[in-house]
Design an enzyme around this catalytic site. Structure first.
Site, PDB file in Angstrom:
ATOM      1  N   GLU A 231      87.939  70.726  10.984  1.00 39.46           N
ATOM      2  CA  GLU A 231      86.693  69.942  11.072  1.00 39.46           C
ATOM      3  C   GLU A 231      86.725  68.597  10.358  1.00 39.46           C
ATOM      4  O   GLU A 231      85.805  68.265   9.608  1.00 39.46           O
ATOM      5  CB  GLU A 231      85.519  70.789  10.559  1.00 39.46           C
ATOM      6  CG  GLU A 231      85.380  72.113  11.287  1.00 39.46           C
ATOM      7  CD  GLU A 231      84.336  73.041  10.680  1.00 39.46           C
ATOM      8  OE1 GLU A 231      83.552  72.598   9.832  1.00 39.46           O
ATOM      9  OE2 GLU A 231      84.317  74.224  11.056  1.00 39.46           O
TER      10      GLU A 231
ATOM     11  N   GLU B 178      87.246  80.863  17.296  1.00 39.02           N
ATOM     12  CA  GLU B 178      86.087  81.448  16.602  1.00 39.02           C
ATOM     13  C   GLU B 178      84.976  81.761  17.601  1.00 39.02           C
ATOM     14  O   GLU B 178      83.797  81.492  17.358  1.00 39.02           O
ATOM     15  CB  GLU B 178      85.582  80.464  15.527  1.00 39.02           C
ATOM     16  CG  GLU B 178      86.665  80.050  14.553  1.00 39.02           C
ATOM     17  CD  GLU B 178      86.178  79.123  13.441  1.00 39.02           C
ATOM     18  OE1 GLU B 178      84.965  79.007  13.213  1.00 39.02           O
ATOM     19  OE2 GLU B 178      87.045  78.512  12.787  1.00 39.02           O
TER      20      GLU B 178
HETATM   21  O1  9MR Z   1      82.080  82.852   8.863  1.00 37.54           O
HETATM   22  C1  9MR Z   1      82.237  82.097   7.684  1.00 37.54           C
HETATM   23  C2  9MR Z   1      81.066  82.384   6.749  1.00 37.54           C
HETATM   24  O2  9MR Z   1      81.134  83.710   6.283  1.00 37.54           O
HETATM   25  C3  9MR Z   1      81.085  81.398   5.591  1.00 37.54           C
HETATM   26  O3  9MR Z   1      79.911  81.593   4.819  1.00 37.54           O
HETATM   27  C4  9MR Z   1      81.130  79.990   6.128  1.00 37.54           C
HETATM   28  C5  9MR Z   1      81.147  78.971   5.022  1.00 37.54           C
HETATM   29  O4  9MR Z   1      80.887  77.724   5.521  1.00 37.54           O
HETATM   30  O5  9MR Z   1      82.306  79.836   6.930  1.00 37.54           O
HETATM   31  C6  9MR Z   1      82.279  80.639   8.052  1.00 37.54           C
HETATM   32  O6  9MR Z   1      83.420  80.395   8.857  1.00 37.54           O
HETATM   33  C7  9MR Z   1      83.556  79.079   9.385  1.00 37.54           C
HETATM   34  C8  9MR Z   1      85.005  78.854   9.673  1.00 37.54           C
HETATM   35  O7  9MR Z   1      85.766  79.093   8.534  1.00 37.54           O
HETATM   36  C9  9MR Z   1      85.249  77.439  10.176  1.00 37.54           C
HETATM   37  N1  9MR Z   1      84.437  77.165  11.331  1.00 37.54           N
HETATM   38  C10 9MR Z   1      83.024  77.419  11.180  1.00 37.54           C
HETATM   39  C11 9MR Z   1      82.812  78.862  10.718  1.00 37.54           C
HETATM   40  C12 9MR Z   1      81.361  79.130  10.627  1.00 37.54           C
HETATM   41  O8  9MR Z   1      80.776  78.301   9.646  1.00 37.54           O
END
Ligand code: 9MR
Length: 392
Positions: free
Chosen positions: A175, A286
């Protein structure tokens, strides 16, 4: 005869599960939950997603050190690739310069190895869940670029050396492109990495270090909303630059946090065509499709209304899942894996964001609205969308 009995009992079990979930719902939800059983009697119950797609691509799921225990039966039946949802992120695994939290990550790797499941590494550089200590020098002032590069290098080498040969892919940078629609705002300038470098130098460095540390792993750039035309244009520019600079990048992760409303088939195809034209491979990293087209509206003084998993929402979700998997099959030559973000509708990261998707404004104060975005329901049972996806 036995087979008939098995199938029949499965139908009955499905109906019992549906009845149980019906009785546990809030009144609003119970009025709208579909009463149809989630199992299809004609289906071959011995097969999982990984078997249905064995000639196409790997089927993956994001896991935690907890879900590999609580949901292991489902994970092992359905998937042949896992991603650590949080446990390998920089701030989680390396919270201080001299402190490492290996336990959860090691458990996930051991689980995957024990069951011959592939592992995606996620991730090595992100503006979120990073390690704040990296950005401060020993004098308490902001760390210099040189120090930051050294810390990035050491972090990447330590992690990739520990798991050398065990990860088939790493999301190296996550990102780094600005999500907003302004195409002149290319990079995510609010990121601490951008603030320190004011150039994409850190992106290139991360890929070079990762390649040096584990030349066997495929290296990916991972991003969300990648199909939206304005963002697609920015991502394409970055990818072209990385290729022109001979940065060792192998592929692109389309996060695919989608809704029943977006993106369109045409948008997905265009984004795929662009990435493929650069000779890069693809993973959907994802995937989830929330049944809400936007986060629920919060009107002060009123309890937010949760529309629930209505038959209309269910039908739209089935159509969307079918549409995206039709595209995935058409592009299977270039797609190496499709990974779902979380195991089942029992718990999705989207539920605490008012049911919206990545990039949507998060209601404040936080609102809990279930997003029902996956192929397995709140009881870990296959949804109708599952059958729409596996039945070509
Ligand atoms: O699913 C993840 C969540 O448990 C965390 O709190 C969050 C923190 O920002 O990150 C989520 O996973 C992310 C992933 O690592 C990168 N793409 C976006 C996902 C959703 O935010």
């Amino acid at each position: 005869m036995n087979r008939y009995l098995n199938n029949k009992s499965l139908v009955i079990a499905g109906a019992v599960v549906a009845l149980l979930s019906f009785s546990q719902c809030t009144p609003k939800q119970s009025a709208t939950v579909s009463s149809a059983p989630n199992t299809t009697p004609q289906a071959d119950q011995s097969k999982g997603l990984k078997d249905y797609f064995k000639d196409d691509f790997l089927m993956g799921v994001a896991v935690s050190s907890r879900s590999i225990r609580t949901d292991s039966a489902l994970i092992l039946k359905e998937f042949n690739s896992v991603t650590a949802e949080n446990d390998m992120k920089v701030g989680v695994i390396h919270p201080a310069e001299d402190r490492w939290n290996w336990k959860n990550a090691d458990d996930i790797v051991a689980f995957a190895e024990r069951h011959h499941i592939k592992i995606r590494g996620h991730n090595l550089l992100w503006h979120k869940q990073g390690a704040d200590w990296m950005f401060t020098g020993p004098d308490g002032k902001p760390a210099s670029k040189e120090l930051l590069l050294k810390r990035l290098h050491d972090h990447i080498f330590t992690v990739l050396s520990r798991y050398k040969g065990k990860m088939y892919v790493w999301d190296v940078v996550n990102e780094a492109i600005e999500d907003g629609p302004d195409t002149t705002m290319m990079y995510r300038e609010s990121s601490p990495w951008w603030k320190a470098f004011k150039s994409p130098e850190f992106i290139e460095a991360a890929f070079r270090y990762a390649h040096e540390a584990d030349p066997t792993a495929k290296l990916y750039y991972n991003e969300f909303n990648s199909e939206r035309p304005d963002k697609r244009e920015k991502i394409f520019k970055l990818l072209k630059k990385l290729k022109a600079d001979k940065v060792p990048i192998d592929g692109v992760g389309f996060q695919a946090h989608w809704t029943v409303g977006r993106p369109s088939a045409d948008q997905i195809r265009k984004a795929l065509d662009e990435v493929i034209s650069l000779g890069l491979e693809v993973q959907f990293t994802e995937l989830d499709i929330t049944v809400h087209t936007k986060p629920v509206e919060v009107i002060s003084g009123k309890a937010p209304v949760d529309p629930g998993f209505t038959p209309e929402a269910e039908a739209k979700q089935i159509d969307k899942y079918k549409m995206v998997f039709d595209i995935f099959r058409q592009y299977k030559k270039h797609i190496k894996a499709v990974t779902f973000w979380n195991v089942s509708d029992r718990g999705s990261w989207l539920d605490s964001r008012g049911g919206g998707s990545a990039g949507d404004p998060i209601p404040s104060p936080a609102v809990f609205i279930k997003a029902y975005p996956l192929l397995f329901d709140v009881n870990n049972q296959r949804k109708k969308a599952y059958w729409a996806v596996v039945n070509k």
